[in-house]
Design an enzyme around this catalytic site. Structure first.
Site, mmCIF file in Angstrom:
data_model
loop_
_atom_site.group_PDB
_atom_site.id
_atom_site.type_symbol
_atom_site.label_atom_id
_atom_site.label_comp_id
_atom_site.label_asym_id
_atom_site.label_seq_id
_atom_site.Cartn_x
_atom_site.Cartn_y
_atom_site.Cartn_z
ATOM 1 C CB CYS A 161 -8.201 22.956 0.675
ATOM 2 S SG CYS A 161 -6.586 22.491 0.052
ATOM 3 C CE LYS A 175 -4.127 3.919 7.323
ATOM 4 N NZ LYS A 175 -3.340 3.817 8.554
ATOM 5 C CG LEU A 192 -2.212 -0.817 1.145
ATOM 6 C CD1 LEU A 192 -1.883 -2.305 0.989
ATOM 7 C CD2 LEU A 192 -3.082 -0.602 2.373
#
Length: 488
Positions: free
Chosen positions: A461, A270, A188
């Site tokens: 943002c 997760k 990952l």
């Protein structure tokens, strides 16, 4: 140019069949790496070492040396390697004359010793060779004498039958096992310090590693992660072809932000990643998933939450960094070259648990997950994209778009606040006489085509990360009326 490669010590203690298999793998890996980087390698495998002859067409000796040293130092399975001069000898005098031409310039006013390693049947021992050749050096060169304990110069000689190898330089390898010797795994990769280092450690330990990226923010993040993944593969694992899998995760992120309790969002995120990764790992026949989690580093990495994450995985989860400190991880990232990637990588700034629960009950986590719509995993897998990692340089160049930044707002501009709802509510964007639309980043791509295309839209943002990612993606889709708002 010739090199003698020493094996990683753990290879040397294996049984004969295992040792032979690992040596064959390392031999093939070196050949594959040499082809990838444009040079040729001829290899003779022996019980305790590999003798490698490297050449590159139309290249100088210095170029070949630099290329060889750089690439051999990065191939897992090599403990150390020596640049050597090979010749056949008749006597110690032959060895001395060749060694003298190589070492004499370094001996002036310095102490030295001669170290001989011998292989084969000879009428002399290694110690006898050391004394005889060392005596010649002492008498016939300018030096400060022999010092066996801590000499200024070591003259390293290897004798194999009637061949002699003079060691010009010694270099350190990275050790570990040859790539693919321990099977295949799926890492990952997010672009941060942790995932890059954990991927490197898995490769070094002998795993053939495929890459999976969960895209939660847009094109800019995806490009950055692809480039870092290619860098790691190209530097440490180019002996094998692997896949880079992109998983669109904006729908799942939106569901988590809108429907689940803020205290368990991180662990739910997760768990969803691991569910998807398990499916992809099964497709690729990978026996394990690799993550960059370190015990206690963030709220989702407590022992309780890691247990909740493991509970949804159909694959073994390997965590190379479990007991590592953050600074240790950063130090490794700097040493392998991924530190700059991690520092400049867009960070996901949306799914951050507000007052996260570090030890929630499993039943509460499952209860919150049940509030999300069905079919999210299947949808993400259906929209996933696989890419041969060797094609990443072309792919990222093709996709990359320039983003324009502005600090002033004109009459025809509309500001889009792309922050998640929680972040926006904590620090509302207040602009006088300016139209402000509140569209969370995970909805921007879907909602933008509904807006008035005669106006210019300024994405905002707090850190500028998600706004850049979304603007880059929108431009790649043909929307040129988008910029990023940054306040000076």
């Amino acid at each position: 140019m010739k090199f003698i490669l020493r094996l990683f010590p753990e290879i040397s203690i294996k049984s004969r069949p295992v040792r032979n298999r690992l040596i064959r793998l390392l031999q093939q890996n070196i050949i594959n790496v040499s082809k990838h980087h444009g040079f040729s390698a001829k290899i003779i495998a022996q019980w305790d070492k590999l003798i490698v002859d490297i050449d590159k067409e139309n290249a100088t000796e210095e170029t070949i040396r630099a290329l060889s040293v750089k690439e051999l130092a990065r191939i897992p399975g090599i403990h150390s390697f020596m640049e050597v001069v090979q010749f056949e000898y008749q006597s110690f005098e032959d060895i001395f004359e060749r060694a003298r031409s190589l070492y004499e310039k370094d001996l002036c006013n310095k102490t030295f010793c001669v170290r001989v390693k011998r292989r084969g049947n000879h009428e002399f021992t290694s110690q006898m060779a050391e004394r005889q050749i060392g005596g010649m050096f002492k008498q016939q060169t300018q030096n400060k004498g022999v010092c066996l304990d801590n000499p200024d110069v070591k003259i390293n000689i290897e004798i194999d039958g009637n061949k002699c190898f003079l060691v010009a330089n010694i270099y350190k390898g990275i050790g570990g096992y040859p790539v693919s010797s321990q099977g295949e795994a799926l890492t990952l990769i997010s672009g941060g310090f942790d995932s890059g280092v954990s991927t490197y450690l898995a490769i070094k330990r002998g795993l053939k590693v495929h890459y999976i990226f969960f895209n939660m923010g847009g094109l800019a993040h995806e490009i950055g992660v692809k480039q870092e993944s290619y860098f790691i593969w190209d530097r440490f694992a180019s002996s094998h072809r692997v896949k880079f899998i992109t998983i669109p995760f904006e729908k799942i992120v939106g569901e988590i932000l809108e429907k689940t309790h803020h205290g368990v969002r991180g662990v739910i995120l997760k768990r969803m990643m691991v569910r998807v990764a398990s499916k992809v790992a099964e497709r690729l026949d990978c026996k394990a998933i690799i993550t960059g989690e370190s015990l206690g580093q963030v709220s989702s990495q407590t022992i309780d939450n890691l247990s909740h994450i493991d509970a949804v995985s159909d694959s073994l989860i390997l965590r190379p960094l479990t007991m590592s400190d953050k600074q240790d991880i950063i130090d490794v990232a700097e040493s392998i070259g991924t530190g700059d990637f991690a520092r400049s990588m867009p960070e996901y700034c949306g799914v951050i648990s507000d007052h996260p629960n570090v030890c929630p009950k499993r039943s509460f986590v499952e209860e919150q997950e049940a509030l999300m719509q069905d079919g999210l995993i299947e949808d993400a897998l259906e929209r996933s994209k696989a890419l041969d990692i060797k094609d990443i340089p072309f792919d990222t160049t093709k996709l990359k778009q320039d983003v324009q930044f502005v600090s002033e707002i004109t009459r025809n501009d509309v500001v889009i606040d792309v922050r998640a709802s929680d972040d926006e509510q904590k620090a509302p964007l207040k602009l006088e006489n300016v139209e402000v639309l509140k569209i969370p980043f995970y909805k921007v791509a879907a909602e933008f085509s509904k807006l008035d295309n005669l106006k210019t839209y300024l994405l905002y943002c707090d850190q500028g990360v998600m706004s850049i990612a979304q603007a880059s993606y929108l431009k790649s889709q043909g929307h040129h009326n988008v910029k990023v708002l940054r306040f000076e």
